[in-house]
Design a protein around this motif. Structure first.
Motif, PDB file in Angstrom:
ATOM      1  N   LEU A  49      -8.048  -2.392   2.556  1.00  0.00           N
ATOM      2  CA  LEU A  49      -6.695  -1.579   1.811  1.00  0.00           C
ATOM      3  C   LEU A  49      -5.925  -0.525   2.507  1.00  0.00           C
ATOM      4  O   LEU A  49      -5.122  -0.580   1.806  1.00  0.00           O
ATOM      5  CB  LEU A  49      -7.856  -0.143   2.154  1.00  0.00           C
ATOM      6  CG  LEU A  49      -9.426  -0.687   1.170  1.00  0.00           C
ATOM      7  CD1 LEU A  49     -10.096   0.353   1.540  1.00  0.00           C
ATOM      8  CD2 LEU A  49      -9.193   0.143  -0.047  1.00  0.00           C
ATOM      9  N   ALA A  50      -5.505  -1.455   3.759  1.00  0.00           N
ATOM     10  CA  ALA A  50      -4.025  -0.905   4.159  1.00  0.00           C
ATOM     11  C   ALA A  50      -3.197  -1.455   3.751  1.00  0.00           C
ATOM     12  O   ALA A  50      -2.172  -1.085   3.764  1.00  0.00           O
ATOM     13  CB  ALA A  50      -4.694  -1.839   5.726  1.00  0.00           C
ATOM     14  N   ALA A  51      -3.550  -3.209   3.437  1.00  0.00           N
ATOM     15  CA  ALA A  51      -2.362  -4.466   2.379  1.00  0.00           C
ATOM     16  C   ALA A  51      -2.569  -3.368   1.841  1.00  0.00           C
ATOM     17  O   ALA A  51      -1.059  -3.144   1.638  1.00  0.00           O
ATOM     18  CB  ALA A  51      -2.583  -4.837   2.820  1.00  0.00           C
ATOM     19  N   LEU A  52      -2.927  -3.137   1.162  1.00  0.00           N
ATOM     20  CA  LEU A  52      -2.941  -2.448  -0.805  1.00  0.00           C
ATOM     21  C   LEU A  52      -2.018  -0.968  -0.450  1.00  0.00           C
ATOM     22  O   LEU A  52      -0.826  -0.789  -1.231  1.00  0.00           O
ATOM     23  CB  LEU A  52      -4.276  -1.906  -1.309  1.00  0.00           C
ATOM     24  CG  LEU A  52      -4.392  -3.569  -1.659  1.00  0.00           C
ATOM     25  CD1 LEU A  52      -5.704  -3.196  -2.441  1.00  0.00           C
ATOM     26  CD2 LEU A  52      -3.807  -3.941  -2.731  1.00  0.00           C
ATOM     27  N   HIS A  53      -2.321   0.074   0.405  1.00  0.00           N
ATOM     28  CA  HIS A  53      -2.000   1.169   1.217  1.00  0.00           C
ATOM     29  C   HIS A  53      -0.807   0.912   1.142  1.00  0.00           C
ATOM     30  O   HIS A  53       0.993   1.750   1.206  1.00  0.00           O
ATOM     31  CB  HIS A  53      -2.254   1.711   1.837  1.00  0.00           C
ATOM     32  CG  HIS A  53      -1.841   2.882   2.236  1.00  0.00           C
ATOM     33  ND1 HIS A  53      -0.638   3.383   3.406  1.00  0.00           N
ATOM     34  CD2 HIS A  53      -2.039   4.311   1.812  1.00  0.00           C
ATOM     35  CE1 HIS A  53      -0.756   4.834   3.070  1.00  0.00           C
ATOM     36  NE2 HIS A  53      -1.256   5.688   1.634  1.00  0.00           N
ATOM     37  N   GLY A  54       0.404   0.207   2.280  1.00  0.00           N
ATOM     38  CA  GLY A  54       1.536  -0.412   1.758  1.00  0.00           C
ATOM     39  C   GLY A  54       2.659  -0.917   1.513  1.00  0.00           C
ATOM     40  O   GLY A  54       3.748  -0.559   0.740  1.00  0.00           O
ATOM     41  N   LYS A  55       1.523  -1.630   0.030  1.00  0.00           N
ATOM     42  CA  LYS A  55       2.503  -1.849  -1.023  1.00  0.00           C
ATOM     43  C   LYS A  55       2.181  -0.596  -2.073  1.00  0.00           C
ATOM     44  O   LYS A  55       2.722  -1.216  -3.139  1.00  0.00           O
ATOM     45  CB  LYS A  55       1.595  -2.918  -1.908  1.00  0.00           C
ATOM     46  CG  LYS A  55       1.716  -4.632  -0.696  1.00  0.00           C
ATOM     47  CD  LYS A  55       0.953  -5.149  -1.492  1.00  0.00           C
ATOM     48  CE  LYS A  55       1.291  -6.359  -0.279  1.00  0.00           C
ATOM     49  NZ  LYS A  55       0.520  -8.488  -0.783  1.00  0.00           N
ATOM     50  N   GLY A  56       1.862   0.302  -1.773  1.00  0.00           N
ATOM     51  CA  GLY A  56       1.686   1.252  -3.134  1.00  0.00           C
ATOM     52  C   GLY A  56       0.916   1.428  -3.405  1.00  0.00           C
ATOM     53  O   GLY A  56       1.026   2.519  -4.898  1.00  0.00           O
ATOM     54  N   LEU A  57      -0.336   0.899  -3.615  1.00  0.00           N
ATOM     55  CA  LEU A  57      -1.298   0.344  -5.076  1.00  0.00           C
ATOM     56  C   LEU A  57      -2.607   1.084  -4.683  1.00  0.00           C
ATOM     57  O   LEU A  57      -3.548   1.058  -5.502  1.00  0.00           O
ATOM     58  CB  LEU A  57      -1.656  -1.362  -4.819  1.00  0.00           C
ATOM     59  CG  LEU A  57      -0.837  -1.582  -5.142  1.00  0.00           C
ATOM     60  CD1 LEU A  57      -0.947  -3.568  -5.053  1.00  0.00           C
ATOM     61  CD2 LEU A  57      -0.736  -1.909  -7.048  1.00  0.00           C
ATOM     62  N   VAL A  58      -2.849   1.767  -3.041  1.00  0.00           N
ATOM     63  CA  VAL A  58      -4.023   2.602  -3.060  1.00  0.00           C
ATOM     64  C   VAL A  58      -3.272   3.765  -2.493  1.00  0.00           C
ATOM     65  O   VAL A  58      -2.697   3.847  -1.495  1.00  0.00           O
ATOM     66  CB  VAL A  58      -4.895   2.112  -2.356  1.00  0.00           C
ATOM     67  CG1 VAL A  58      -5.478   1.124  -3.422  1.00  0.00           C
ATOM     68  CG2 VAL A  58      -4.551   1.542  -0.968  1.00  0.00           C
ATOM     69  N   GLY A  59      -4.008   5.002  -2.969  1.00  0.00           N
ATOM     70  CA  GLY A  59      -4.010   5.835  -1.573  1.00  0.00           C
ATOM     71  C   GLY A  59      -4.682   6.796  -1.296  1.00  0.00           C
ATOM     72  O   GLY A  59      -6.576   6.784  -1.759  1.00  0.00           O
ATOM     73  N   ARG A  60      -5.071   7.505  -0.821  1.00  0.00           N
ATOM     74  CA  ARG A  60      -6.014   8.406   0.084  1.00  0.00           C
ATOM     75  C   ARG A  60      -6.831   9.407  -0.395  1.00  0.00           C
ATOM     76  O   ARG A  60      -5.682  10.155  -1.400  1.00  0.00           O
ATOM     77  CB  ARG A  60      -5.979   8.429   1.410  1.00  0.00           C
ATOM     78  CG  ARG A  60      -5.952   7.618   2.327  1.00  0.00           C
ATOM     79  CD  ARG A  60      -5.789   8.054   4.078  1.00  0.00           C
ATOM     80  NE  ARG A  60      -6.059   6.901   4.524  1.00  0.00           N
ATOM     81  CZ  ARG A  60      -4.721   6.215   4.967  1.00  0.00           C
ATOM     82  NH1 ARG A  60      -2.992   6.258   4.484  1.00  0.00           N
ATOM     83  NH2 ARG A  60      -4.289   5.327   6.452  1.00  0.00           N
ATOM     84  N   ALA A  61      -7.767   9.874  -1.195  1.00  0.00           N
ATOM     85  CA  ALA A  61      -7.913  10.822  -1.646  1.00  0.00           C
ATOM     86  C   ALA A  61      -7.660  11.608  -1.247  1.00  0.00           C
ATOM     87  O   ALA A  61      -7.622  12.336   0.053  1.00  0.00           O
ATOM     88  CB  ALA A  61      -9.680  11.369  -2.111  1.00  0.00           C
ATOM     89  N   ALA A  62      -7.810  12.922  -1.688  1.00  0.00           N
ATOM     90  CA  ALA A  62      -6.831  14.647  -0.858  1.00  0.00           C
ATOM     91  C   ALA A  62      -7.634  15.271  -0.598  1.00  0.00           C
ATOM     92  O   ALA A  62      -7.465  15.528   1.039  1.00  0.00           O
ATOM     93  CB  ALA A  62      -7.249  15.813  -2.811  1.00  0.00           C
TER      94      ALA A  62
END
Length: 377
Positions: A49-62
């Motif tokens: 998830l950290a790798a995907l977040h760094g690539k802009g593919l996932v975000g954290r729910a508001a």
């Protein structure tokens, strides 16, 4: 590439793609849910998830539930993956250029050690014609020295030139005057000029020559023998009168051999080398000395009859300016003598260069001498 790992080209590994696809399906999940569904431990999921977040593919729910674990949502794939694909494309383009550079270094090294790679000899009019056409379709600029009595490709057969001119390929051609006197040649050259060809004429040319860009040239070496008959007459061409053409008088045909190719034209294909540089310099020197051709408003080809000696009307101030240029006087001094600005001098010189078909001042001085602009009244 298997269907289960389609996004490798975008920079995602198999684990990242699997987690991202899971989130696309559920729209929102925390680390525990993802780990349970995929059968992984939590640390492995957090790393992905950290790798995907760094690539802009996932975000954290508001707004994660009070006291609950942080939840993740997928980002739109087109917006997130496009920059990754562009970076991948740039990397591939960089790699492609690197391969081309290495390939050229490989070829250059081979040419330094193998003279046959510098100069390739081809024989036969059809072979030369085919090579000329292949060379033209891969070029951005073509330079021709066209002598009378073509060896392999007559001007009337050069249909691809108009197609390539329309595509933006640049043509610079110097015609020998005797060639321009042939049937239909004036109309043919006029059509080429209207299509965009830059054409000039010269009294005689030293060689036939075609140069593609600055990477390859073709130059005929041995021309077709004038003694070879075309078979239209009654003679068999060997002088023995037996009709078999072998010269032994027995009436039987012999198997064809190397001697049968003596009458065929032969050409050299010259690749990047000092020899090619010399041929390019030869063309440019001939271009500077040749007379520009143009099509008149009535559609006729002009400036080739009596070419370089054709009378030209020059005003007295133009003649005086030319005399100063020929004498090597600097622009600033010329401006002072003519009581005009230096910019005006440069503009007048450019106009004279256009009239002479010269690209440089050296070529202008040459044309002035060749045409007798300072000696003819």
């Amino acid at each position: 590439m298997g269907a289960g790992h389609m996004l490798e080209a975008a920079g995602l590994d198999a684990e990242e793609e699997r987690v991202y696809r899971f989130l696309l399906g559920v729209r929102e999940a925390d680390t525990g849910v993802i780990a349970a569904q995929l059968g992984w431990d939590a640390a492995r999921v957090e790393s992905v998830l950290a790798a995907l977040h760094g690539k802009g593919l996932v975000g954290r729910a508001a707004e994660p539930p009070a006291g609950g674990p942080e939840r993740y949502v997928p980002m739109a794939p087109d917006a997130a993956l496009r920059p990754l694909l562009l970076r991948g494309h740039e990397a591939l383009e960089w790699a492609r250029r690197g391969v081309e550079q290495l390939a050229e270094e490989y070829r250059a090294g081979g040419r330094r050690h193998d003279a046959e790679q510098l100069v390739e000899v081809i024989t036969g009019a059809s072979v030369i014609r085919q090579r000329l056409r292949q060379m033209a379709y891969g070029a951005g600029e073509m330079r021709w020295l066209c002598k009378a009595r073509p060896v392999a490709l007559a001007a009337a057969e050069n249909d691809e030139e108009w197609e390539l001119l329309a595509r933006g390929v640049r043509y610079r051609t110097i015609y020998e005057r005797e060639l321009l006197e042939g049937p239909g040649m004036v109309d043919n050259v006029a059509r080429s000029i209207r299509a965009g060809e830059q054409a000039r004429a010269a009294g005689t040319l030293p060689v036939r020559l075609v140069i593609a860009d600055s990477s390859m040239a073709i130059c005929p070496l041995v021309y077709e023998s004038g003694d070879v008959l075309d078979g239209a007459g009654a003679s068999d061409g060997d002088g023995d009168g037996d009709g078999d053409g072998d010269g032994d008088g027995d009436g039987t045909e012999r198997a064809p051999g190397p001697a049968d190719r003596v009458g065929e034209p032969t050409a050299a294909v010259i690749h990047s080398s000092s020899l090619l540089d010399a041929l390019i310099a030869l063309f440019e020197s001939q271009w500077a000395a040749a007379t520009p051709l143009h099509v008149t408003d009535s559609g006729e080809l002009a400036d080739f009859e009596d070419g370089q000696n054709r009378a030209v009307h020059l005003a007295d101030d133009e003649r005086y300016l030319l005399s100063l240029i020929v004498a090597g006087v600097a622009d600033k001094a010329i401006a002072s003598q003519l009581w005009v600005s230096q910019r005006t001098v440069q503009r007048r010189i450019q106009a004279l260069m256009q009239r002479a078909g010269a690209l440089t001042r050296t070529q202008l001085v040459w044309q002035v001498a060749q045409r007798g602009w300072l000696t003819n009244g």
